[in-house]
Design an enzyme around this catalytic site. Structure first.
Site, PDB file in Angstrom:
ATOM      1  N   HIS A 147       0.832  -1.205   0.000  1.00  0.00           N
ATOM      2  CA  HIS A 147       0.000   0.000   0.000  1.00  0.00           C
ATOM      3  C   HIS A 147       0.869   1.259   0.000  1.00  0.00           C
ATOM      4  O   HIS A 147       2.081   1.187   0.191  1.00  0.00           O
ATOM      5  CB  HIS A 147      -0.929   0.033   1.218  1.00  0.00           C
ATOM      6  CG  HIS A 147      -2.082  -0.900   1.128  1.00  0.00           C
ATOM      7  ND1 HIS A 147      -2.011  -2.213   1.547  1.00  0.00           N
ATOM      8  CD2 HIS A 147      -3.343  -0.726   0.649  1.00  0.00           C
ATOM      9  CE1 HIS A 147      -3.180  -2.804   1.341  1.00  0.00           C
ATOM     10  NE2 HIS A 147      -4.005  -1.923   0.801  1.00  0.00           N
ATOM     11  N   LYS A 151      -0.495   4.866   4.597  1.00  0.00           N
ATOM     12  CA  LYS A 151      -1.413   3.937   5.258  1.00  0.00           C
ATOM     13  C   LYS A 151      -0.898   3.616   6.658  1.00  0.00           C
ATOM     14  O   LYS A 151       0.260   3.244   6.840  1.00  0.00           O
ATOM     15  CB  LYS A 151      -1.571   2.655   4.443  1.00  0.00           C
ATOM     16  CG  LYS A 151      -2.658   1.722   4.992  1.00  0.00           C
ATOM     17  CD  LYS A 151      -2.977   0.605   4.021  1.00  0.00           C
ATOM     18  CE  LYS A 151      -4.054  -0.314   4.561  1.00  0.00           C
ATOM     19  NZ  LYS A 151      -5.350   0.384   4.746  1.00  0.00           N
TER      20      LYS A 151
END
Length: 254
Positions: A147, A151
């Site tokens: 990600h 995040k």
């Protein structure tokens, strides 16, 4: 159906507003909850929504709440929904046990669905992961998730849901089979999750099934975050007219 967006200033929240601008498959944006001033210009929307920091007014103005916020925000939202039950679609991850218990209480009054990932592709990946875990009983299972560098939660909620799917298929002890930091030899009844963070990656999840002499990898890559917004809207449509219950996202496929 009238939709209320909770968490409108976040990445997915903004995409939800964009999808609802012209009315998505008959859905209309009726209310937007904001803690401070909202940057979105609603003059181009087919219907002007109620934009408010009054949580009770926000809930009253809609038939379904779509939530992509923060754990504490969900807790506050559920308090309001328990007083005035409405359909709930929640994609917020990292919820505390107490918040999940409130969600179960709401499920006695209204249909709701809470999922770590709203994309259709991830729904299918979960089903394939269950089947493959069941059939390839001797394969070692490892999950890799990637990600963007902003995040916060590690591992991702989606990776954890994939882990739970595989662990259930194998009959593993879900509390003890998860490995996020490994030293030494791999234990047989374990499933590892490796998390990578970098750049602006929307999300990539790969499940590997490793055998002697061969392996299979099932992978899903999100190339555009709009899939999460569209997926949540599809869930809202699916929940319409459903009985009060906490539904699982795999149920959408029958």
């Amino acid at each position: 159906m009238k939709i209320g967006v909770y968490g409108a200033s976040g990445r997915i929240g903004k995409l939800l507003l964009e999808e609802l601008k012209g009315g998505y498959k008959g859905l209309a944006l009726s209310s937007v909850f904001v803690r401070q001033k909202c940057e979105t210009d609603f003059s181009s929307f087919s219907h002007a929504p109620l934009v408010t920091n009054d949580l009770k007014a926000f809930v009253r103005a809609c038939e379904c709440v779509i939530d992509f916020s923060l754990p504490k925000g969900v807790d506050n939202l559920l308090e309001a929904l328990l007083e005035c039950p409405k359909i709930l679609v929640s994609g917020t991850t990292g919820l505390e046990k107490e918040t999940l218990e409130k969600m179960q209480q709401l499920a006695l009054k209204a249909p709701l669905l809470h999922a770590h990932n709203m994309s259709i592709g991830i729904m299918m990946l979960n089903q394939l992961a269950f089947l493959t875990s069941l059939k390839l009983k001797d394969a070692d299972i490892e999950i890799i998730e990637t990600h963007h560098n902003l995040k916060k939660d590690i591992p991702s909620g989606t990776a954890l849901s994939l882990y739970e799917t595989c662990a259930k298929a194998r009959g593993y002890d879900e509390k003890n089979a998860l490995i996020t930091h490994r030293e030494g030899l791999r234990s047989k009844e374990s499933i590892g999750i490796a998390a990578l963070r970098g750049g602006d990656v929307a999300g990539k999840h790969t499940i590997g099934f490793y055998l002697e002499g061969e392996y299979i990898e099932l992978s899903h890559t999100a190339t555009n975050r709009s899939i999460f917004a569209k997926g949540a809207l599809e869930v809202a449509l699916w929940l319409k007219d459903k009985a009060a219950k906490k539904y699982e996202i795999n149920e959408m496929f029958g």
